[in-house]
Design an enzyme around this catalytic site. Structure first.
Site, PDB file in Angstrom:
ATOM      1  CG  HIS A  41       0.551   1.705  -9.299  1.00 32.20           C
ATOM      2  ND1 HIS A  41       0.279   1.404  -7.982  1.00 32.20           N
ATOM      3  CD2 HIS A  41      -0.555   2.346  -9.769  1.00 32.20           C
ATOM      4  CE1 HIS A  41      -0.940   1.841  -7.672  1.00 32.20           C
ATOM      5  NE2 HIS A  41      -1.460   2.424  -8.738  1.00 32.20           N
ATOM      6  CG  LEU A  97      10.043 -17.468  -2.663  1.00 34.96           C
ATOM      7  CD1 LEU A  97       9.739 -17.378  -1.170  1.00 34.96           C
ATOM      8  CD2 LEU A  97      10.767 -16.173  -3.085  1.00 34.96           C
ATOM      9  CG  ASP A 135      -2.062   0.976   1.096  1.00 35.29           C
ATOM     10  OD1 ASP A 135      -2.299   1.474  -0.023  1.00 35.29           O
ATOM     11  OD2 ASP A 135      -2.724   1.260   2.114  1.00 35.29           O
TER      12      ASP A 135
HETATM   13  C1  FPP Z   1      -1.890   0.103  -3.450  1.00 36.52           C
HETATM   14  O1  FPP Z   1      -1.373   1.405  -3.370  1.00 36.52           O
HETATM   15  C2  FPP Z   1      -1.223  -0.603  -4.519  1.00 36.52           C
HETATM   16  C3  FPP Z   1      -1.840  -1.198  -5.586  1.00 36.52           C
HETATM   17  C4  FPP Z   1      -3.300  -1.215  -5.777  1.00 36.52           C
HETATM   18  C5  FPP Z   1      -1.041  -1.824  -6.647  1.00 36.52           C
HETATM   19  C6  FPP Z   1       0.162  -2.581  -6.157  1.00 36.52           C
HETATM   20  C7  FPP Z   1       0.942  -2.993  -7.306  1.00 36.52           C
HETATM   21  C8  FPP Z   1       2.290  -2.977  -7.400  1.00 36.52           C
HETATM   22  C9  FPP Z   1       3.224  -2.605  -6.305  1.00 36.52           C
HETATM   23  C10 FPP Z   1       2.927  -3.464  -8.632  1.00 36.52           C
HETATM   24  C11 FPP Z   1       3.117  -4.920  -8.432  1.00 36.52           C
HETATM   25  C12 FPP Z   1       3.419  -5.592  -9.658  1.00 36.52           C
HETATM   26  C13 FPP Z   1       3.272  -6.931  -9.805  1.00 36.52           C
HETATM   27  C14 FPP Z   1       3.757  -7.585 -11.036  1.00 36.52           C
HETATM   28  C15 FPP Z   1       2.618  -7.768  -8.791  1.00 36.52           C
HETATM   29  P1  FPP Z   1      -2.372   2.609  -3.603  1.00 36.52           P
HETATM   30  O2  FPP Z   1      -2.386   2.917  -5.057  1.00 36.52           O
HETATM   31  O3  FPP Z   1      -3.695   2.269  -3.026  1.00 36.52           O
HETATM   32  O4  FPP Z   1      -1.671   3.743  -2.805  1.00 36.52           O
HETATM   33  P2  FPP Z   1      -2.415   4.938  -2.043  1.00 36.52           P
HETATM   34  O5  FPP Z   1      -3.278   4.298  -1.004  1.00 36.52           O
HETATM   35  O6  FPP Z   1      -1.278   5.713  -1.471  1.00 36.52           O
HETATM   36  O7  FPP Z   1      -3.192   5.698  -3.076  1.00 36.52           O
END
Ligand code: FPP
Length: 236
Positions: free
Chosen positions: A36, A130, A19
């Site tokens: 992201h 893993l 997050d």
């Molecule tokens: C939440 O942060 C994050 C997500 C919804 C996406 C997570 C994805 C990645 C880290 C990329 C991963 C890639 C792979 C291949 C698995 P948010 O956008 O809700 O953050 P915020 O709450 O600060 O707005």
């Protein structure tokens, strides 16, 4: 004599709620998708670090069943990012001895991504060091509902046990998470591993996911190692 490594309590299954990508980007006046992307780079490092710690199962909450409600541009961007990762990084993950698995509903996933997912699973299926589990289009409630429907279809009109239901989960062989980390300050589970987290330990940090590094991981693992798990039993 037991060596130090054996004495250290290491979670068999570590789960992370990734997050804070959006907030990380906002702080830098960048578009959310850049957050992201930074989050993905961090995840690539984390697979190596987690393996080095001797963790056997590593799952991440990358896209929930509720994340479809985000603006179309963000959803499309995330789907492309997942596909990019699978096209470009699977060999690296395999070289680490990691098996890639997916957990979640397969409906609504774009066809090209679905193809990459199937290929990645097949290509890494013999790796044993893993299990790297990407929860994409995953929701804990959806998983329970899907399992119940699948169970009803296989065992009509009979009483069922917890074990019967578990056999119908998305990844029935994966042990429950021992430790669930959530970054970026929110203190909730958000529909992640709903059934499986019944006895999980939680670790919350204010750090946004793209800033979560080796030191933070070590801190979380040290915290976990100091906890006493009782599974409803008495204090020892
Ligand atoms: C939440 O942060 C994050 C997500 C919804 C996406 C997570 C994805 C990645 C880290 C990329 C991963 C890639 C792979 C291949 C698995 P948010 O956008 O809700 O953050 P915020 O709450 O600060 O707005």
């Amino acid at each position: 004599m037991t060596d130090e490594k054996n004495e250290k309590k290491i979670p068999r299954h570590l789960a992370i709620i990734l997050d804070g990508n959006g907030r990380w980007a906002k702080k830098r006046n960048l578009p959310r998708l850049m957050g992201h992307r930074a989050g993905l780079r961090k995840l690539e490092d984390m697979v190596r670090l987690v393996k080095r710690e001797g963790i056997r199962y590593f799952s991440v909450y990358a896209f929930s069943t509720e994340n479809w409600n985000r603006p179309l541009m963000e959803v499309t961007g995330l789907m492309r990012l997942f596909a990019y990762y699978l096209r470009r990084k699977v060999e690296e993950v395999k070289a680490e001895g990691a098996r890639i698995r997916f957990c979640g509903r397969r409906d609504r996933i774009p066809e090209d991504l679905l193809k990459q997912m199937k290929w990645a699973e097949e290509h890494t299926k013999d790796e044993k060091i893993l299990d790297f589990i990407l929860c994409i289009n995953y929701g804990g409630r959806a998983e329970i509902i899907d399992a119940v429907n699948s169970l009803i279809a296989s065992k009509p009109n009979q009483p069922v046990t917890e074990d019967d239901l578990r056999k119908h989960f998305y990844l029935p062989d994966v042990p429950d998470p021992d430790l669930i980390i959530r970054t970026s300050g929110e203190l909730r589970l958000s529909n992640f591993w709903l059934w499986e987290s019944a006895y999980s330990e939680y670790y919350f940090t204010d750090i946004h996911w793209p800033d979560f590094g080796e030191n933070e991981l070590k801190k979380a693992l040290a915290d976990y190692a100091g906890r006493e798990r009782r599974y409803g039993g008495l204090k020892s």
